[in-house]
Design a protein around this motif. Structure first.
Motif, mmCIF file in Angstrom:
data_model
loop_
_atom_site.group_PDB
_atom_site.id
_atom_site.type_symbol
_atom_site.label_atom_id
_atom_site.label_comp_id
_atom_site.label_asym_id
_atom_site.label_seq_id
_atom_site.Cartn_x
_atom_site.Cartn_y
_atom_site.Cartn_z
ATOM 1 N N ARG A 136 0.836 -1.220 0.000
ATOM 2 C CA ARG A 136 0.000 0.000 0.000
ATOM 3 C C ARG A 136 0.864 1.261 0.000
ATOM 4 N N TYR A 137 1.907 1.245 0.802
ATOM 5 C CA TYR A 137 2.800 2.404 0.865
ATOM 6 C C TYR A 137 3.458 2.648 -0.491
ATOM 7 N N ASN A 138 4.034 1.602 -1.062
ATOM 8 C CA ASN A 138 4.723 1.756 -2.345
ATOM 9 C C ASN A 138 3.759 2.157 -3.455
ATOM 10 N N SER A 139 2.524 1.704 -3.385
ATOM 11 C CA SER A 139 1.513 2.112 -4.361
ATOM 12 C C SER A 139 1.216 3.610 -4.228
ATOM 13 N N ALA A 140 1.076 4.067 -2.992
ATOM 14 C CA ALA A 140 0.829 5.500 -2.762
ATOM 15 C C ALA A 140 2.024 6.332 -3.229
ATOM 16 N N VAL A 141 3.227 5.846 -2.975
ATOM 17 C CA VAL A 141 4.438 6.552 -3.427
ATOM 18 C C VAL A 141 4.474 6.597 -4.950
ATOM 19 N N GLN A 142 4.124 5.489 -5.587
ATOM 20 C CA GLN A 142 4.142 5.457 -7.051
ATOM 21 C C GLN A 142 3.152 6.475 -7.632
ATOM 22 N N GLN A 143 1.945 6.536 -7.094
ATOM 23 C CA GLN A 143 0.962 7.507 -7.593
ATOM 24 C C GLN A 143 1.469 8.930 -7.401
ATOM 25 N N TYR A 144 1.995 9.203 -6.223
ATOM 26 C CA TYR A 144 2.494 10.544 -5.924
ATOM 27 C C TYR A 144 3.674 10.908 -6.827
ATOM 28 N N ASN A 145 4.656 9.998 -6.913
ATOM 29 C CA ASN A 145 5.849 10.286 -7.723
ATOM 30 C C ASN A 145 5.510 10.416 -9.206
ATOM 31 N N THR A 146 4.534 9.650 -9.675
ATOM 32 C CA THR A 146 4.113 9.770 -11.075
ATOM 33 C C THR A 146 3.526 11.156 -11.325
#
Length: 172
Positions: A136-146
């Motif tokens: 979940r954390y890495n998914s949130a980071v991916q959305q934010y960084n994208t």
């Protein structure tokens, strides 16, 4: 007429700016919330380090420095503030847990010990919850960084000082 068009364009730009800012802040908050959950799961797992180290100390195959290092890792994990460093310590904990539980297979009496089996089950559950929180954390980071690296939003993210977030990985 021209002033009306300019006013409309300015309002559209302001609206787009506001929407982008709200998106940045909501995704940033999602990353921070996901980190708090992940940190909680890491702390939940840390409570099993001492009991696992105690069990490891009773196994002839596992030497004392291994046990002491496992105990020291608990403090390192709790005091590490950098995500990459914390991930490295947590990866070491995972590897040491695997070593202890692999070594335990050689001892049939340990495999029948109710306390050890409960500990092993609890660690396995904690690891599974940790894996979900990490995803979940890495998914949130991916959305934010994208979002923060998409043109022209990347310029806006830099101007508003929205830095990229680090991924959390438990692999070597």
């Amino acid at each position: 007429m021209i002033s009306g068009c300019l006013m409309g364009i300015m309002l559209a730009v302001i609206a787009a700016f506001a929407v982008a800012y709200l998106k940045f802040t909501s995704l940033d908050k999602a990353v921070k919330t996901a980190w708090l959950r992940l940190d909680g799961r890491l702390k939940d797992r840390a409570q099993y380090i001492s009991p696992v180290a105690l069990q490891a100390a009773n196994m002839p195959d596992i030497q004392r420095p291994f046990v002491y290092h496992l105990q020291a890792l608990k403090d390192e994990c709790q005091h590490s503030t950098a995500i990459a460093r914390r991930a490295a310590y947590e990866t070491e904990v995972t590897q040491k847990f695997k070593t202890v539980f692999s070594a335990a297979r050689k001892y049939p009496q340990l495999q029948q010990d109710e306390h050890f089996l409960k500990l092993q089950t609890a660690v396995t559950r904690a690891q599974a919850r940790l894996k979900k929180a990490k995803t979940r954390y890495n998914s949130a980071v991916q959305q934010y960084n994208t979002l923060t690296s998409t043109i022209p939003l990347n310029l806006l993210a830099q101007a508003l000082e929205f830095p990229k977030h680090e991924y959390f990985s438990l692999e070597k």
